[in-house]
Every structure is written in C-alpha cells, then in structure tokens.
Design a protein around this motif. Sequence first.
Motif, PDB file in Angstrom:
ATOM      1  N   ALA A  94     -21.007  32.169 -58.188  1.00  0.00           N
ATOM      2  CA  ALA A  94     -21.851  33.291 -57.751  1.00  0.00           C
ATOM      3  C   ALA A  94     -23.330  32.893 -57.761  1.00  0.00           C
ATOM      4  O   ALA A  94     -24.100  33.295 -56.879  1.00  0.00           O
ATOM      5  N   ASP A  95     -23.709  32.087 -58.764  1.00  0.00           N
ATOM      6  CA  ASP A  95     -25.117  31.655 -58.842  1.00  0.00           C
ATOM      7  C   ASP A  95     -25.459  30.696 -57.698  1.00  0.00           C
ATOM      8  O   ASP A  95     -26.553  30.739 -57.139  1.00  0.00           O
ATOM      9  N   VAL A  96     -24.505  29.823 -57.375  1.00  0.00           N
ATOM     10  CA  VAL A  96     -24.743  28.874 -56.264  1.00  0.00           C
ATOM     11  C   VAL A  96     -24.867  29.656 -54.948  1.00  0.00           C
ATOM     12  O   VAL A  96     -25.770  29.402 -54.140  1.00  0.00           O
ATOM     13  N   ASP A  97     -23.988  30.639 -54.771  1.00  0.00           N
ATOM     14  CA  ASP A  97     -24.033  31.428 -53.529  1.00  0.00           C
ATOM     15  C   ASP A  97     -25.354  32.196 -53.410  1.00  0.00           C
ATOM     16  O   ASP A  97     -25.953  32.254 -52.335  1.00  0.00           O
ATOM     17  N   LEU A 123     -29.871  24.489 -40.650  1.00  0.00           N
ATOM     18  CA  LEU A 123     -28.567  23.926 -40.312  1.00  0.00           C
ATOM     19  C   LEU A 123     -27.616  24.430 -41.388  1.00  0.00           C
ATOM     20  O   LEU A 123     -27.669  23.966 -42.532  1.00  0.00           O
ATOM     21  N   VAL A 124     -26.822  25.428 -41.036  1.00  0.00           N
ATOM     22  CA  VAL A 124     -26.011  26.146 -42.024  1.00  0.00           C
ATOM     23  C   VAL A 124     -24.719  25.370 -42.265  1.00  0.00           C
ATOM     24  O   VAL A 124     -23.754  25.488 -41.505  1.00  0.00           O
ATOM     25  N   ALA A 125     -24.723  24.545 -43.304  1.00  0.00           N
ATOM     26  CA  ALA A 125     -23.575  23.665 -43.561  1.00  0.00           C
ATOM     27  C   ALA A 125     -22.674  24.300 -44.602  1.00  0.00           C
ATOM     28  O   ALA A 125     -22.849  24.090 -45.803  1.00  0.00           O
ATOM     29  N   SER A 126     -21.734  25.095 -44.147  1.00  0.00           N
ATOM     30  CA  SER A 126     -20.811  25.754 -45.070  1.00  0.00           C
ATOM     31  C   SER A 126     -19.577  26.209 -44.306  1.00  0.00           C
ATOM     32  O   SER A 126     -19.644  26.511 -43.115  1.00  0.00           O
ATOM     33  N   HIS A 127     -18.448  26.264 -45.051  1.00  0.00           N
ATOM     34  CA  HIS A 127     -17.221  26.831 -44.481  1.00  0.00           C
ATOM     35  C   HIS A 127     -16.976  28.223 -45.042  1.00  0.00           C
ATOM     36  O   HIS A 127     -15.977  28.845 -44.752  1.00  0.00           O
ATOM     37  N   ASP A 128     -17.879  28.679 -45.882  1.00  0.00           N
ATOM     38  CA  ASP A 128     -17.679  29.924 -46.614  1.00  0.00           C
ATOM     39  C   ASP A 128     -17.903  31.124 -45.685  1.00  0.00           C
ATOM     40  O   ASP A 128     -19.016  31.328 -45.183  1.00  0.00           O
ATOM     41  N   PRO A 129     -16.852  31.935 -45.446  1.00  0.00           N
ATOM     42  CA  PRO A 129     -16.986  33.048 -44.495  1.00  0.00           C
ATOM     43  C   PRO A 129     -18.132  33.993 -44.845  1.00  0.00           C
ATOM     44  O   PRO A 129     -18.842  34.476 -43.965  1.00  0.00           O
TER      45      PRO A 129
END
Length: 316
Positions: free
Chosen positions: A211-214, A232-238
């Motif tokens: 949660a802190d990383v997010d 550059l949004v590098a994430s797979h997190d919906p």
Amino acid sequence: MNPLRPAILAAAGSERVKRTLTTSPVTAPLVRRFVPGETRSELVAAARELLASGRAVSVDFLGEYTTDRAQADAAVAEYLALINDLAALDTAAVPAGAAPLEVSVKLSALGQWLGPDGPAIATENLRVLCTKAAEAGVWVTVDAEDHTTTASTLAAIRRVRPDFAWLGTVIQAYLYRSVDDCRDLAAAGARVRLCKGAYQEPDTVAHQHRADVDSAYLRCLDVLMQSSARPLVASHDPALIAAATDLAARAGRGPGELEYQMLYGIRTDEQTRLAGRGEFVRVYVPYGNQWYGYLMRRLAERPANLGFFLRALTTP
Ligand code: FAD
C-alpha cells in the motif's frame, strides 16, 4: 508483498538454482514466456510482431553487474548491432508521439562496477550508445537497478542528457528519495519511466508494504503528470493504470503525451486493449543468455509463477 519474495530474490544469487533452471526442461517454457530468445534474430522476430500490432518496443540486452571490462565492451558492441537491426524494422503501425524503437540499458552492464573508474566508463559507454541511437532514430532509457547504484546512475544521466533530450530515466516508486527525484526530472521536462521497483531493498531506503509503494507511485505520477515531463507508466497494476488514465485526463494530456509500458509476456491482453483505444503502448523486451536475474525478479513479483519454479527445483 509476496512473503516468498525475499527468498526468491536471494536465490537469484545461487549458482545451484541457476544451473537447475538452465538445464530443466520444465522451466524452458517459463523462460520463453518472459524472454523471447537468447539471440538477436529471435529478438528481432518478437519485436517485428509487437510493432506490427501497433505497440512500440524497448529492448534490453540482458546482463548486469559485470566486473569484467571485456564483457562490458561486448555489451556495448551488442547494443550497437542491436540498434542497427532495430532501425531496419517496419514501424508504420505504431502511433505517432514518440520513437517506436528504444533500447533499455543497465549501467552495471556497461561497466559501472569496474572499480573506481566504473561510473566514468559506464557514462562514456552510455554516450557511445546514445550517439549511435541518435543516428538511427532510436531512443535510449537507462534502467534503475538496486539502490546502491541510484545516485551514480542519475549522475550519469544528468551528464549525458543535455546532448540527447530523449534519454529516459527510470524511477522506482518504492525508494523514499523518488518523489524528490521526480520533481527534479519533472522540472527538466525529462522522459521518466515510473515503476514500483523490483529489487529487495532495506527499510532504510525503501517502502516495504504494497500500500505504501502504491501511494508513493501515485505521488510520483502526479508530479510527472502536472509537469512538462513525459510520464512512462510502467506497471501492470490495473488500479495504477486506471489512476494514470484519470490523472492524464485531469492534466489535459492526450494519448500521445504519455506512455503505458509493460513487460514482454505480462498482461498482453491489457497491452492490446490500451493500444486499441489509441494509447501509446511500449513493451519492454529482454533477450540474451543472461536471463537468470531478470527471470528471478519476475518470479518474485507473482506467486502464480512459483509453481513452475518449485517443480523445476524438484525435477531430477
Ligand atoms: P504488481 O502489483 O506487481 O502487479 C500487478 C499485476 O500485474 C499482478 O496482479 C499481475 O496480474 C500482473 N503481474 C505483475 N508482475 C507479473 C509477473 N512477473 N508475472 C505475471 N503477472 C504479473 N523495475 C526496476 O527495479 N527497475 C527497472 O528499470 C524496471 N523497468 C521496468 C520497465 C517496465 C516497462 C516495467 C513494466 C517494469 C519495470 N520494472 C523495473 C519492474 C517493476 O519495478 C515491477 O517490479 C513490476 O512491473 C511489477 O510491478 P507492477 O507495477 O506491475 O505491479
């Protein structure tokens, strides 16, 4: 956070585990899912397919933490040949807004760890690659590695970027320092690939809880979106992808003014969905025979991949 993550990342240093994974037929399909090949021609075939589908690429010649000058020189030579091969590919299906072709480089593969002169050697090698890339119309982004390299890597980029404005920087949201780094890069209008961070880091330098990383990711992203930087949004997190879309709309950014970036073999359906709605999507594609450290970081991120891993370890 996945409770097995520290153990898997620790195994990244184990020769025995590496030998098992390299020789076991069980793990071959797992490796191929994340790494399309060991050779440049296998890489080119995978890149061609991605480009034809309208997705841009960022290609990583795998290798890291080299302490051998000849190996660093060989990495530079491979990148120069790679840039040539990439420049010959058809990129017409990729939307406008950014170079469809990019290479991603780790400074620890270019000599950063070659003793006291290492940072200077890596910086010079980065400049060599950028010069060649500029001629070929290819962009370059410098990957972020473990926190002991962060200051040296950012210093190298600061030195080279004035001559190559498109040189991209990777920021790891889990590091406490990253919001400040984002502010600096935002002020400079840089291209910034924002990721959560893939290394095992102590609590003295990095957030430990998901949660802190997010939250840190969203703070960094907000800084970048409000600026003239290219996020550059590098994430797979919906959740983060949805938040990026909202923040971009609020900042008045159109589809060509940010990128969604994902790793080869991960959430391919989502890559296609975003590209289908006109977003600029870039896929990070690694290749080469030094895939072990990269693969271990992918396993650590995703408990579902562990089944393959554990079977490989118990298969004679
Ligand atoms: P997560 O919360 O880890 O994942 C969200 C969802 O994505 C998961 O629920 C799952 O559905 C899917 N998913 C995520 N990972 C996997 C996986 N391995 N296998 C299968 N499904 C998965 N890290 C660095 O430290 N330095 C870098 O230079 C760097 N460059 C990167 C470049 C790109 C383009 C990307 C996309 C990532 C990069 N990373 C880098 C890795 C990053 O830091 C994360 O470790 C990784 O992206 C997982 O975080 P996530 O944001 O996808 O979210």
